[in-house]
Design an enzyme around this catalytic site. Structure first.
Site, PDB file in Angstrom:
ATOM      1  N   ARG A 231       0.656  -1.233   0.137  1.00  0.00           N
ATOM      2  CA  ARG A 231      -0.092  -0.117  -0.002  1.00  0.00           C
ATOM      3  C   ARG A 231       0.730   1.272   0.071  1.00  0.00           C
ATOM      4  NH1 ARG A 231      -2.804  -3.249   3.518  1.00  0.00           N
ATOM      5  NH2 ARG A 231      -4.666  -4.106   2.711  1.00  0.00           N
TER       6      ARG A 231
ATOM      7  N   LYS B  13       2.533  11.415 -10.777  1.00  0.00           N
ATOM      8  CA  LYS B  13       1.917  10.476 -11.454  1.00  0.00           C
ATOM      9  C   LYS B  13       2.539   9.191 -11.751  1.00  0.00           C
ATOM     10  CE  LYS B  13      -1.352  13.543 -13.817  1.00  0.00           C
ATOM     11  NZ  LYS B  13      -1.857  14.096 -15.399  1.00  0.00           N
TER      12      LYS B  13
ATOM     13  N   GLU C 280       8.379  18.952 -24.336  1.00  0.00           N
ATOM     14  CA  GLU C 280       7.671  19.278 -22.912  1.00  0.00           C
ATOM     15  C   GLU C 280       8.207  20.662 -22.541  1.00  0.00           C
ATOM     16  OE1 GLU C 280       5.087  17.604 -21.864  1.00  0.00           O
ATOM     17  OE2 GLU C 280       5.291  15.505 -22.694  1.00  0.00           O
TER      18      GLU C 280
ATOM     19  N   LYS D 211       6.684  23.203 -13.803  1.00  0.00           N
ATOM     20  CA  LYS D 211       6.041  21.868 -13.327  1.00  0.00           C
ATOM     21  C   LYS D 211       5.477  21.912 -12.016  1.00  0.00           C
ATOM     22  CE  LYS D 211       4.402  17.616 -13.801  1.00  0.00           C
ATOM     23  NZ  LYS D 211       4.585  16.308 -14.484  1.00  0.00           N
TER      24      LYS D 211
ATOM     25  N   GLU E 183      -4.922  17.031 -10.040  1.00  0.00           N
ATOM     26  CA  GLU E 183      -5.745  17.308 -11.355  1.00  0.00           C
ATOM     27  C   GLU E 183      -7.131  17.397 -11.119  1.00  0.00           C
ATOM     28  OE1 GLU E 183      -3.780  15.552 -14.660  1.00  0.00           O
ATOM     29  OE2 GLU E 183      -5.603  16.025 -15.976  1.00  0.00           O
TER      30      GLU E 183
ATOM     31  N   ARG F  97      -3.723  21.657 -13.166  1.00  0.00           N
ATOM     32  CA  ARG F  97      -2.610  20.686 -13.583  1.00  0.00           C
ATOM     33  C   ARG F  97      -2.911  20.082 -14.993  1.00  0.00           C
ATOM     34  NH1 ARG F  97       0.477  15.868 -10.441  1.00  0.00           N
ATOM     35  NH2 ARG F  97       1.567  15.164 -11.937  1.00  0.00           N
TER      36      ARG F  97
ATOM     37  N   ASN G  76      -1.685  19.157 -20.023  1.00  0.00           N
ATOM     38  CA  ASN G  76      -2.114  18.288 -21.150  1.00  0.00           C
ATOM     39  C   ASN G  76      -1.903  19.013 -22.367  1.00  0.00           C
ATOM     40  OD1 ASN G  76      -2.434  15.875 -19.415  1.00  0.00           O
ATOM     41  ND2 ASN G  76      -4.650  16.716 -18.758  1.00  0.00           N
TER      42      ASN G  76
ATOM     43  N   HIS H 158      -1.606  17.238 -25.531  1.00  0.00           N
ATOM     44  CA  HIS H 158      -1.454  15.605 -25.345  1.00  0.00           C
ATOM     45  C   HIS H 158      -2.750  14.719 -25.755  1.00  0.00           C
ATOM     46  CE1 HIS H 158       1.989  16.656 -23.166  1.00  0.00           C
ATOM     47  NE2 HIS H 158       2.357  15.595 -22.736  1.00  0.00           N
TER      48      HIS H 158
ATOM     49  N   HIS I  15      -1.648  11.638 -27.806  1.00  0.00           N
ATOM     50  CA  HIS I  15      -2.020  10.263 -27.254  1.00  0.00           C
ATOM     51  C   HIS I  15      -2.630   9.329 -28.243  1.00  0.00           C
ATOM     52  CE1 HIS I  15      -1.876  11.426 -22.572  1.00  0.00           C
ATOM     53  NE2 HIS I  15      -0.579  11.030 -23.178  1.00  0.00           N
TER      54      HIS I  15
ATOM     55  N   HIS J  82       7.240   9.687 -27.817  1.00  0.00           N
ATOM     56  CA  HIS J  82       6.106  10.769 -27.335  1.00  0.00           C
ATOM     57  C   HIS J  82       6.382  12.180 -27.382  1.00  0.00           C
ATOM     58  CE1 HIS J  82       3.192  11.881 -24.376  1.00  0.00           C
ATOM     59  NE2 HIS J  82       3.942  12.544 -23.586  1.00  0.00           N
TER      60      HIS J  82
HETATM   61  N1  GLY Z   1       2.529  15.194 -17.201  1.00  0.00           N
HETATM   62  C1  GLY Z   1       1.496  15.536 -16.888  1.00  0.00           C
HETATM   63  C2  GLY Z   1       1.200  15.702 -15.239  1.00  0.00           C
HETATM   64  O1  GLY Z   1       2.008  15.392 -14.763  1.00  0.00           O
HETATM   65  O2  GLY Z   1       0.077  15.990 -15.012  1.00  0.00           O
END
Ligand code: GLY
Length: 388
Positions: free
Chosen positions: A125, A147, A193, A240, A250, A259, A263, A266, A270, A291
């Site tokens: 956990r 993430k 990025e 960031k 997010e 957040r 994107n 993206h 994607h 990517h």
């Molecule tokens: N790469 C997008 C984020 O970390 O929210």
């Protein structure tokens, strides 16, 4: 003389940690690991493309700190970002008898960081993870913000990052020396990025000159000027960190953005990156896109869609195309399937909401906004712009 390591704090409701950026950041792995965790067992997850000297440095550092180590390799392909690989790593952690006070160390790019981070998030956990990113993309983006996760192959196709958890690292060690072994293609991919951050920087920390500054530093970064790489990584990590601090999970509304602004480009990317035969230079040997290449195309498509919606002026669209060119990233792509196919793929991206497309678009260079219910004709204008 070696420049001192820059320490950038990431201050979130759930955790406070530092991102250490420099040309000796990995040298502190030993002391960081020893001071941040109580246990003395670690699972070291290594990108199998890394040179022996980088792997050796991490193994030695952890051994010096008194850690009993299980080391395991991961081949950094999207197709390995799976529950099966996660299970393999979890079993390695269990075989080494890691307990809740122990540690996972991710040494590699975004794929290694995402999978190892997810292993750390789910083993017993949740145990500590130290992220040691070795690609530009993972230094400026994936390693910061917690993430973690893997892809899932569903009836609708490959769903990126559909399974995962927010799990913040204890520290991030971004050592630009590790970029020496990164090939030019992946270095350029990381620049996508950085361009994205420059395009949303005013939302995040009122960085008004970031776009121009990024345009100027890109040639030095491509030439692998170490000082430029350190500055580039540090400035991007600040953006960031600020975005993530404003909206860790997010959850911000579309009006606020939060957040989700990360994107930008993206949802297009994607969709594009799941098409196996696309190549940045029309050479089938270079397919599929990596990517960052898909993100570069996504940024241009988002700019044209923004212009079509009268949100962004023509001059800004040109500047965005120019900076993508400067980075040596694709601005157009051959063999893109028809609009209906791409729209279908975009609608299945998990960022689409209840069947309507929600996109991050641009109001100006530096300012992005979440737009709900973007109609297909505007997206088609974006796709037309990137068709070779
Ligand atoms: N790469 C997008 C984020 O970390 O929210």
């Amino acid at each position: 003389m070696t420049k001192p390591t820059i320490s950038i704090p990431v201050q979130l409701p759930s955790a406070h940690y530092n991102v250490l950026v420099g040309a000796t950041a990995l040298d502190v792995l030993s002391e960081q690991a020893a001071s941040l965790v109580k246990g003395r067992r670690a699972l070291l997850v290594i990108d199998d493309q890394l040179p022996d000297r980088t792997i050796g440095a991490a193994v030695t550092a952890l051994s010096h700190a008194g850690f009993a180590l299980a080391t395991t390799h991961l081949h950094a392909l999207e197709t390995n970002k799976t529950l099966a690989e996660t299970q393999r790593l979890l079993i390695a952690a269990a075989d080494e008898q890691l307990d809740r006070t122990d540690l996972v160390v991710a040494l590699g790019g975004g794929i290694v960081g995402d999978v190892a981070g997810f292993v750390a998030a789910s083993y017993k956990r949740g145990i500590a993870v130290i992220q040691c990113p070795t690609t530009l993309l993972s230094m400026v983006d994936a390693s910061v913000g917690g993430k973690t996760g893997v892809n899932l192959n569903t009836r609708a196709g490959l769903m990126k990052n559909l399974v995962g958890a927010f799990h913040q690292p204890s520290v991030v060690l971004a050592d630009v020396r590790t970029l020496d072994s990164l090939d030019d293609r992946h270095l350029r991919a990381g620049l996508a990025e950085c361009i994205k951050h420059a395009l949303i920087a005013e939302n995040a920390i009122e960085e008004r000159d970031m776009f121009q500054w990024t345009q100027g530093i890109i040639p030095r970064a491509i030439a692998r000027d170490q000082e430029a790489l350190i500055e580039l990584v540090a400035r991007n990590v600040r953006v960031k960190a600020a975005v993530v601090a404003s909206d860790e999970r997010e959850e911000a509304s579309s009006t606020v953005g939060g957040r989700a602004l990360l994107n930008l480009g993206h949802t297009f990317a994607h969709a594009i990156e799941t098409i196996p035969n696309l190549s940045p230079d029309d050479n089938p040997e270079n397919a599929p896109l990596v990517h960052g290449e898909a993100v570069a195309l996504g940024l241009i498509a988002a700019a044209y869609t923004s212009r079509e919606l009268n949100m962004l002026d023509e001059n800004a669209v040109q500047l965005i195309t120019d900076i993508v060119n400067t980075a040596g990233l694709p601005t157009t792509i051959a063999n893109l399937p028809d609009d209906a196919t791409i729209l279908h793929l975009m609608a299945h991206d998990k960022k689409a909401h209840a069947g309507s497309l929600r996109l991050v678009l641009l109001e100006s260079i530096g300012v992005a906004r979440v737009v709900e219910n973007v109609e297909d004709e505007f997206i088609a204008a974006g796709l037309a712009a990137i068709r070779a």
